[in-house]
Design an enzyme around this catalytic site. Structure first.
Site, short mmCIF file in Angstrom:
data_model
loop_
_atom_site.label_atom_id
_atom_site.label_comp_id
_atom_site.label_asym_id
_atom_site.label_seq_id
_atom_site.Cartn_x
_atom_site.Cartn_y
_atom_site.Cartn_z
N LYS A 1 -6.86 -36.58 23.37
CA LYS A 1 -6.87 -37.13 24.58
C LYS A 1 -5.88 -37.71 24.83
O LYS A 1 -5.04 -38.52 24.00
CB LYS A 1 -8.06 -37.99 24.44
N GLU B 1 -16.72 -31.38 22.05
CA GLU B 1 -17.14 -31.24 20.71
C GLU B 1 -18.46 -31.57 20.52
O GLU B 1 -19.36 -31.23 19.70
CB GLU B 1 -16.33 -32.01 19.88
N ARG C 1 -21.33 -31.07 22.57
CA ARG C 1 -22.23 -30.00 22.63
C ARG C 1 -22.12 -28.93 21.56
O ARG C 1 -23.39 -28.38 21.44
CB ARG C 1 -21.76 -29.24 24.14
N1 BES Z 1 -16.98 -37.85 24.74
C1 BES Z 1 -16.23 -37.18 25.74
C2 BES Z 1 -16.99 -37.45 27.10
C3 BES Z 1 -16.88 -38.63 27.76
C4 BES Z 1 -15.62 -39.42 28.28
C5 BES Z 1 -17.89 -39.44 27.82
C6 BES Z 1 -15.62 -40.47 28.60
C7 BES Z 1 -18.06 -40.70 28.52
C8 BES Z 1 -16.58 -41.25 28.85
C9 BES Z 1 -16.65 -35.65 25.47
O1 BES Z 1 -16.50 -35.23 24.15
C10 BES Z 1 -15.42 -34.98 26.27
O2 BES Z 1 -14.45 -35.23 25.90
N2 BES Z 1 -15.68 -34.26 27.23
C11 BES Z 1 -14.84 -33.41 27.84
C12 BES Z 1 -15.32 -31.98 27.99
C13 BES Z 1 -14.11 -31.18 28.71
C14 BES Z 1 -13.21 -30.88 27.81
C15 BES Z 1 -15.05 -29.86 29.01
C16 BES Z 1 -14.71 -34.23 29.41
O3 BES Z 1 -15.56 -34.45 29.80
O4 BES Z 1 -13.55 -34.24 29.75
ZN ZN Z 2 -17.06 -36.74 22.77
ZN ZN Z 3 -14.73 -34.93 23.47
#
Ligand code: BES
Ligand code: ZN
Ligand code: ZN
Length: 455
Positions: free
Chosen positions: A234, A306, A308
């Site tokens: 990230k 991760e 899911r």
């Molecule tokens: N933990 C994050 C989702 C998240 C981000 C929740 C900010 C609340 C606030 C999750 O693991 C994630 O990074 N999801 C990605 C999925 C994508 C790579 C398909 C996302 O939402 O961008």
């Molecule tokens: Zn996450």
């Molecule tokens: Zn993530």
């Protein structure tokens, strides 16, 4: 007992009069000329939250008056515990529903693990008739906030497991963990694989409480103690808040506490895949394929999706004993926040009646949730060339829906299932809702479970 409440009320306690917005002018009319003049001078008005401290003849504070909304807003007096002078107060009028006490408790919260609180909270007399309920809600919500606010270095998979073990011990639940390579031996490859690059070993926390003959209710919480994104790292501004990525598991532990403290006649099971999504030479990679517990093979399209992946194996274990109700809570996608903002959890369900009932309770508890569809036509976005499913959809649009559809692959249709995609964080400070970790959907779910199961 929380320090913001008192079971006793003494002669020095100061009354707080709550006046609803619509009845305020009538109430003001009835006051003495002296009080009227004071209210005028302190520009008291019918804005929700407006507060005036009324002095007695000796100049000391004799009464507090606070304007509240007509429909019993939970947070209407949430500003008082940390703005009123330190001392003992009591709610003077016939508006004292439990919600005001809960709002007071929620407004008194301060995260004090690393820094002394800025001040003591004012104390409110808590009548015995609602004390059990109010304290259960407020203490459980404090637990959720504390768990989320604690940084990952002090709330990694092992510490999260310690917290679950403590909770289990308090309520005589049985808690076990499957840790590290034991996950592989016991066929939890997806949890192991996501968490294997961390110094704090991945694990599945599993606790069971209640009478085996009662209806089975199972809670599953995403316990990603820190989400760097993995090798699909990230950017720093997105990573900053990711200690909160165990917010689903915090909510699930808070809900479990509510259920156990209230002794709801259910057989409760809590499953938490607890991992850190870390970067390292042994981190799982984009393009890897994981064989899930259920048998489906998962291609890792993105190591940042991760949640899911770890939930897949936890859900498979959850459904293996056929619970009557299965609930998962997860900080699963940024897309859910784009769709609904940070205060409104997305709810997905394969059962309309249960979903509608939870939505109804969410409104009543000031803990709203909003339903999004499990729209099957988007399932094809999860197709993989080389495995049964990809954890990353080909289309980023509808990302909360595709994430929910991924989870749905692991839940048979005959089990009533609720999936909550939550923020678990207040992005700004508001009365009763301090900035930081927050319980979301927990009070809605508890009210629903009480209605469904309490005797
Ligand atoms: N933990 C994050 C989702 C998240 C981000 C929740 C900010 C609340 C606030 C999750 O693991 C994630 O990074 N999801 C990605 C999925 C994508 C790579 C398909 C996302 O939402 O961008
Ligand atoms: Zn996450
Ligand atoms: Zn993530």
């Amino acid at each position: 007992m929380l320090t913001c409440f008192s079971h006793a009320r003494n002669a020095h306690a100061i009354p707080i009069t709550l006046v609803t917005k619509s009845s305020l002018s009538a109430w003001q009319e009835k006051q003495s000329e002296r009080v009227k003049a004071w209210l005028m001078a302190t520009s008291f008005s019918n804005e929700v939250g407006k507060t005036s401290y009324i002095p007695g003849d000796d100049g000391a504070m004799a009464e507090v008056v606070c304007c509240v909304s007509d429909n019993n807003g939970l947070y209407d007096i949430g500003h008082l515990p940390l703005s009123l002078p330190v001392g003992l107060y009591y709610l003077a009028d016939n508006l004292s529903q439990p919600d005001y006490f809960i709002g007071w408790g929620l407004g008194a919260y301060q995260f004090s693990r690393y820094k002394k609180p800025t001040r003591e909270a004012a104390q409110l007399y808590l009548p015995t008739k609602c004390a059990d309920h109010v304290l259960n809600i407020v203490e459980s919500q404090y637990l959720v906030r504390d768990l989320i606010n604690t940084p990952a270095d002090d709330m990694g998979p092992s510490e999260l497991a310690d917290m679950a073990e403590n909770l289990a011990q308090t309520y005589h639940a049985r808690c076990k963990q499957i840790i590290g390579e034991d996950l592989l031996r016991e066929n939890y490859a997806s949890i192991y694989t996501v968490g294997r690059a961390s110094d704090d070993a991945p694990r599945l926390i599993d606790f069971v409480w209640g009478n085996g003959s009662h209806p089975k209710v199972t809670l599953v919480g995403k316990g990603v103690c820190f989400d760097t994104g993995g090798l699909d790292l990230k950017p720093s501004n997105y990573m900053l808040l990711m200690k909160k990525d165990m917010g689903g598991s915090a909510n699930v532990l808070g809900l479990a506490r509510l259920i156990m403290q209230a002794k709801l006649p259910v057989r409760l099971r809590v499953l938490i895949p607890a991992v850190e999504n870390a970067v390292g030479g042994n981190a799982y990679r984009p393009g890897d394929v994981i064989k899930s517990r259920q048998g489906l093979t998962i291609e890792v399209g993105n190591t940042d999706a991760e949640g899911r992946v770890v939930l897949a194996d936890a859900l498979t274990e959850a459904v293996s004993e056929g619970p009557e109700l299965l609930i998962d809570i997860a900080t699963l996608t940024g897309a859910a926040r784009i769709a609904l903002g940070t205060d409104l959890p997305a709810l997905f369900s394969n059962n309309d009646a249960v979903a509608e009932a939870v939505i109804k309770h969410g409104k009543a508890q000031n803990d709203p949730v909003w339903r999004l569809p499990l729209f099957e036509l988007y399932r094809e976005y999860l197709n993989s060339q080389i495995a049964d499913i990809n954890n990353n959809a080909t289309d980023a649009y509808g990302g909360a829906i595709t994430a929910a559809l991924f989870l749905k692959e692991f839940v048979p249709n005959n089990i009533a299932w609720l999936h909550f995609d939550v923020m678990a964080w207040n992005v700004r400070q508001r009365p009763g809702r301090p900035q930081g970790g927050e319980a979301m959907a927990m009070r809605a779910l508890f009210a629903y479970l009480v209605e469904r199961y309490a005797r």
